[in-house]
Design a protein around this motif. Structure first.
Motif, PDB file in Angstrom:
ATOM      1  N   TYR A  12      -5.553  11.098  -3.233  1.00 17.90           N
ATOM      2  CA  TYR A  12      -4.753  10.477  -4.280  1.00 17.90           C
ATOM      3  C   TYR A  12      -3.419  10.031  -3.687  1.00 17.90           C
ATOM      4  O   TYR A  12      -2.534  10.851  -3.451  1.00 17.90           O
ATOM      5  CB  TYR A  12      -4.513  11.448  -5.433  1.00 17.90           C
ATOM      6  N   PRO A  13      -3.254   8.734  -3.428  1.00 13.44           N
ATOM      7  CA  PRO A  13      -1.947   8.262  -2.942  1.00 13.44           C
ATOM      8  C   PRO A  13      -0.875   8.485  -4.000  1.00 13.44           C
ATOM      9  O   PRO A  13      -1.111   8.301  -5.195  1.00 13.44           O
ATOM     10  CB  PRO A  13      -2.176   6.769  -2.690  1.00 13.44           C
ATOM     11  N   VAL A  14       0.300   8.894  -3.563  1.00 10.86           N
ATOM     12  CA  VAL A  14       1.406   9.211  -4.459  1.00 10.86           C
ATOM     13  C   VAL A  14       2.569   8.273  -4.155  1.00 10.86           C
ATOM     14  O   VAL A  14       3.107   8.291  -3.042  1.00 10.86           O
ATOM     15  CB  VAL A  14       1.852  10.674  -4.289  1.00 10.86           C
ATOM     16  N   ALA A  15       2.942   7.457  -5.120  1.00 12.20           N
ATOM     17  CA  ALA A  15       4.075   6.544  -4.946  1.00 12.20           C
ATOM     18  C   ALA A  15       5.380   7.314  -5.093  1.00 12.20           C
ATOM     19  O   ALA A  15       5.536   8.120  -6.018  1.00 12.20           O
ATOM     20  CB  ALA A  15       4.009   5.417  -5.970  1.00 12.20           C
ATOM     21  N   LEU A  16       6.312   7.051  -4.192  1.00  8.16           N
ATOM     22  CA  LEU A  16       7.584   7.764  -4.162  1.00  8.16           C
ATOM     23  C   LEU A  16       8.748   6.850  -4.499  1.00  8.16           C
ATOM     24  O   LEU A  16       8.719   5.648  -4.250  1.00  8.16           O
ATOM     25  CB  LEU A  16       7.825   8.359  -2.771  1.00  8.16           C
ATOM     26  N   LYS A  17       9.761   7.451  -5.062  1.00  4.95           N
ATOM     27  CA  LYS A  17      11.069   6.813  -5.205  1.00  4.95           C
ATOM     28  C   LYS A  17      12.088   7.851  -4.756  1.00  4.95           C
ATOM     29  O   LYS A  17      11.783   9.049  -4.661  1.00  4.95           O
ATOM     30  CB  LYS A  17      11.327   6.414  -6.656  1.00  4.95           C
ATOM     31  N   GLY A  18      13.282   7.410  -4.451  1.00  7.02           N
ATOM     32  CA  GLY A  18      14.246   8.399  -3.994  1.00  7.02           C
ATOM     33  C   GLY A  18      15.558   7.772  -3.596  1.00  7.02           C
ATOM     34  O   GLY A  18      15.837   6.595  -3.864  1.00  7.02           O
ATOM     35  N   PRO A  54       0.830  -1.218   0.000  1.00  7.28           N
ATOM     36  CA  PRO A  54       0.000   0.000   0.000  1.00  7.28           C
ATOM     37  C   PRO A  54       0.857   1.257   0.000  1.00  7.28           C
ATOM     38  O   PRO A  54       1.967   1.282   0.543  1.00  7.28           O
ATOM     39  CB  PRO A  54      -0.794  -0.131   1.312  1.00  7.28           C
ATOM     40  N   ILE A  55       0.342   2.314  -0.624  1.00  3.98           N
ATOM     41  CA  ILE A  55       1.006   3.618  -0.649  1.00  3.98           C
ATOM     42  C   ILE A  55       0.480   4.423   0.529  1.00  3.98           C
ATOM     43  O   ILE A  55      -0.695   4.791   0.559  1.00  3.98           O
ATOM     44  CB  ILE A  55       0.728   4.342  -1.979  1.00  3.98           C
ATOM     45  N   THR A  94      13.526  12.770  -3.020  1.00  2.00           N
ATOM     46  CA  THR A  94      12.383  11.988  -3.486  1.00  2.00           C
ATOM     47  C   THR A  94      11.858  12.559  -4.798  1.00  2.00           C
ATOM     48  O   THR A  94      11.991  13.750  -5.084  1.00  2.00           O
ATOM     49  CB  THR A  94      11.229  11.970  -2.461  1.00  2.00           C
ATOM     50  N   ASP A  95      11.265  11.673  -5.586  1.00  5.50           N
ATOM     51  CA  ASP A  95      10.553  12.027  -6.809  1.00  5.50           C
ATOM     52  C   ASP A  95       9.312  11.163  -6.913  1.00  5.50           C
ATOM     53  O   ASP A  95       9.176  10.151  -6.202  1.00  5.50           O
ATOM     54  CB  ASP A  95      11.432  11.803  -8.046  1.00  5.50           C
ATOM     55  N   LEU A  96       8.427  11.533  -7.813  1.00  6.97           N
ATOM     56  CA  LEU A  96       7.260  10.704  -8.099  1.00  6.97           C
ATOM     57  C   LEU A  96       7.696   9.477  -8.890  1.00  6.97           C
ATOM     58  O   LEU A  96       8.535   9.576  -9.793  1.00  6.97           O
ATOM     59  CB  LEU A  96       6.237  11.486  -8.919  1.00  6.97           C
ATOM     60  N   VAL A  97       7.121   8.305  -8.572  1.00 10.79           N
ATOM     61  CA  VAL A  97       7.332   7.143  -9.419  1.00 10.79           C
ATOM     62  C   VAL A  97       6.739   7.403 -10.797  1.00 10.79           C
ATOM     63  O   VAL A  97       7.322   7.037 -11.829  1.00 10.79           O
ATOM     64  CB  VAL A  97       6.716   5.888  -8.774  1.00 10.79           C
ATOM     65  N   ALA A  98       5.581   8.069 -10.833  1.00 11.87           N
ATOM     66  CA  ALA A  98       4.935   8.402 -12.104  1.00 11.87           C
ATOM     67  C   ALA A  98       4.037   9.614 -11.882  1.00 11.87           C
ATOM     68  O   ALA A  98       3.533   9.827 -10.768  1.00 11.87           O
ATOM     69  CB  ALA A  98       4.112   7.220 -12.621  1.00 11.87           C
ATOM     70  N   PRO A  99       3.829  10.431 -12.915  1.00  8.90           N
ATOM     71  CA  PRO A  99       2.898  11.565 -12.780  1.00  8.90           C
ATOM     72  C   PRO A  99       1.484  11.084 -12.472  1.00  8.90           C
ATOM     73  O   PRO A  99       1.138   9.918 -12.721  1.00  8.90           O
ATOM     74  CB  PRO A  99       2.965  12.238 -14.161  1.00  8.90           C
ATOM     75  N   LEU A 100       0.681  11.987 -11.933  1.00  7.08           N
ATOM     76  CA  LEU A 100      -0.723  11.703 -11.651  1.00  7.08           C
ATOM     77  C   LEU A 100      -1.589  12.579 -12.553  1.00  7.08           C
ATOM     78  O   LEU A 100      -1.913  13.717 -12.222  1.00  7.08           O
ATOM     79  CB  LEU A 100      -1.058  11.986 -10.177  1.00  7.08           C
TER      80      LEU A 100
END
Length: 631
Positions: free
Chosen positions: A517-523, A502-503, A539-545
């Motif tokens: 809107y859950p936002v998946a992160l990478k970093g 889960p995000i 951190t950055d977004l895994v993908a745009p929303l």
């Protein structure tokens, strides 16, 4: 009511990683079968010295490796002495790394017979003028008018409006015909209209004007590979890797070039490096790796790589043909078959550079020390312990927050900045097992009107909770190695939200009654090698929303030690934070700086009350759209 964040986090703990392989020091001491007595093995003591002979006082990482790789142990020391026990006779390599010193590597022979073996390693300080790579000045700064036209051309290229892009490129070329960025973008335009000869000419000119232009070097290499001119592409790719050793695209293209020239071993090595660096973005390199492995006779592994790749990319017909040819080879038995190099998929072309956003964490990988094994489990576990200590020691802290805000227009030109100063209060508590509460107040309340455009930056203190054991299990983590950071050593750890988890660490809500809107992160995090404190986090977004028109959100936080004399405790707290986001067509850059920290514990509750909020809607989010960074 005040803004409140409740994190519902998983309760599974991160398992501890083992530093030693099973065949290393974890073995039981040997026994002489004839007498039943223990066989004595020597221990190795490594003394790390300054040039004057004194032991160094700062942090150093000492690694001992067997020549046959059957033994490995590393130790972080403070005080210049490391001891390794129960060593077999044989040859070993001793490597010592310390910030501010040149790396030292010594080969030693352990003869056995019991007792101790001593090794003295002398570190040489990095020469202020000689050791560092000389700085290369960047391309010249464009005049404002030319910068505006180039920005308009860039945005038109991004939108695929080629006629509009050509109009702006013509204007800027008349103003700045000898600027490398102008020639690079003209090359991009030419490639988009399939005029590859003109594209090569522009990229070649950009490189002549500025040899350090990474994107021009990579783009020209790609164009040459399209013409099957692999030998011509390789010098440009090697130059690109001199400029940026961790460019996964350059490694991927070099793998393609090597394979075309029949150097399958080099191709496999470059392809694996590209995949390690680029991860999901480097998926297109996996067929190249499969081709290289097949050329080496490792057909079954090549088939497995292609099958895995096609499960995620079933529409890649070239890879399907490649897999079919490997499954049904027509050559004589024992002769491996690899598809023709020309059929291999091209590595994705580099993205158009942003004229205001920093590079995505997947595009820019900082260098690390070679030959250093990173104990990922130990690093993540200990970083999690530091986060838990932080929550236990901090009920509430206050700081002075200096705030800088600038809007950036579509052409990359910032508007005049706005500044603010806040009395900032943060409360972090574990209200019950598995539930962490984070509350933030500015100037006694949570009014969003204090921020420009009513868009608030919230949740900076809670990003570090990614490494809390409750949350770390929701991420895939990779230790990239040992990096130098601010005069010290730090483990460089990459993290990315898992698809099967889960995000929970960031949620956007853009209206008071709207959906979340859950936002998946990478970093990437830098974790101090001696204390396991997190010293930097990106951190950055895994993908745009697209649902909320959130295109980008990049955050970089620097942490520093803050000493609280009254409680005699050192806490690592945010020192500065840079925030960039592109949301609903608004491009925003913010800088938050924190000073004058004060710490309040549970015992201080009677003397400091929760700030009373000003008149505000009785909802968690205001009706005006906001930028609730992490929640």
């Amino acid at each position: 009511m005040p803004f409140r964040v409740l994190k519902l986090l998983a309760t599974t703990l991160v398992s501890a990683g083992c530093l030693l392989p099973a065949s290393g020091l974890a073995q039981a001491p040997p026994v002489d079968p004839s007498s039943g007595t223990l066989i004595s093995r020597p221990h190795l003591v490594v003394y790390v010295r300054e040039v004057d002979g004194s032991l160094i006082s700062q942090l150093a990482l000492v690694t001992v490796t067997g020549m046959a790789k059957q033994y490995l142990q590393q130790m972080t020391i403070q005080g210049g002495q490391a001891s390794f026990d129960d060593i077999l006779s044989g040859r070993y390599t001793v490597q010592v790394i310390a910030a501010g010193y040149e790396k030292s590597v010594e080969e030693i022979e352990v003869t056995g017979g019991g007792g101790g073996e001593n090794v003295y390693v002398t570190l040489k300080p990095v020469s202020p003028g000689g050791a560092a790579t000389p700085a290369v000045s960047g391309p010249p700064v464009l005049a404002p008018k030319a910068q505006k036209e180039l920005g308009k051309a860039l945005e038109a290229l991004r939108a695929g409006k080629l006629a509009e892009a050509r109009t702006h490129l013509d204007k800027v070329y008349r103003l700045e015909p000898s600027h490398p960025d102008v020639n690079f973008l003209f090359g991009v335009y030419s490639s988009m209209v399939n005029d590859w000869q003109q594209a090569k000419a522009y990229w070649g000119k950009a490189i002549t004007l500025y040899p350090q232009h990474l994107l021009a070097q990579v783009s020209l290499s790609d164009a040459l590979l399209r013409e099957n001119k692999s030998a011509d592409a390789i010098p440009h790719l090697k130059k690109a890797l001199e400029i940026e050793p961790n460019s996964w695209r350059a490694h991927g293209l070099l793998a393609d070039a090597d394979l075309r020239l029949g150097s399958s071993e080099e191709a496999a090595r470059e392809a694996e490096r590209a995949i390690d660096l680029g991860r999901e973005r480097a998926a297109g390199v996996r067929p190249i790796l499969a081709g290289a492995l097949a050329a080496e006779g490792k057909v079954q592994r090549a088939i497995q790589i292609l099958e895995s790749y096609l499960r995620e990319n079933p529409a890649d017909t070239a890879a399907q043909k490649q897999l079919a040819s490997l499954r049904t080879p027509v050559a004589a038995p024992g002769v491996s078959v690899a598809p023709a190099a020309a059929s291999l998929p091209a590595v994705a072309a580099p993205p158009l550079p942003s004229n205001w956003l920093p590079p995505d964490v997947d595009e820019k990988v900082r260098p690390v020390e070679s030959g250093v094994t990173c104990p990922l489990g130990e690093v993540v576990q200990n970083a999690g312990k530091r986060v838990q200590e932080f929550i236990r020691n901090v009920d509430r802290f206050t700081a002075t927050e200096s705030f800088f805000h600038e809007s950036v227009n579509a052409w990359g030109i910032p508007a005049p900045p706005e500044t603010r100063k806040f009395d900032y209060v943060v409360s972090i508590q574990e209200v019950r097992p598995g539930i962490l509460s984070v509350e933030e107040y500015r100037n006694g309340g949570s009014s969003y009107a204090r921020f420009p455009d009513g868009m608030a930056t919230m949740g900076l203190p809670s990003l570090v909770l990614i490494f809390h054991p409750y949350s770390a299990v929701n991420y895939d983590m990779t230790c990239e190695g040992l990096a130098h950071w601010n005069g010290g050593l730090a483990w460089q750890v990459y993290f990315r939200q898992r698809r099967d988890k889960p995000i929970r660490d960031r949620v956007y809500r853009v209206q008071e009654s709207g959906p979340s809107y859950p936002v998946a992160l990478k970093g990437r995090a830098w974790i101090a090698a001696d204390t396991f404190q997190i010293v930097r986090l990106e951190t950055d977004l895994v993908a745009p929303l697209p649902e909320i028109r959130l295109v980008a959100d990049h955050t970089a936080i620097e942490y520093s030690a803050v000493h609280f004399r009254q409680r005699n405790v050192d806490m690592w707290l945010p020192h500065t934070a840079e925030v960039f986001y592109d949301w609903r067509g608004r491009r925003i850059h913010r800088r938050h700086s924190f000073s004058n920290y004060m710490l309040f514990s549970v015992d201080d509750r009677q003397r400091i009350s929760v700030p009373k909020p000003e008149a505000a809607p009785s909802t968690e989010f205001p009706s005006k759209p906001t930028n609730p960074n992490p929640s």
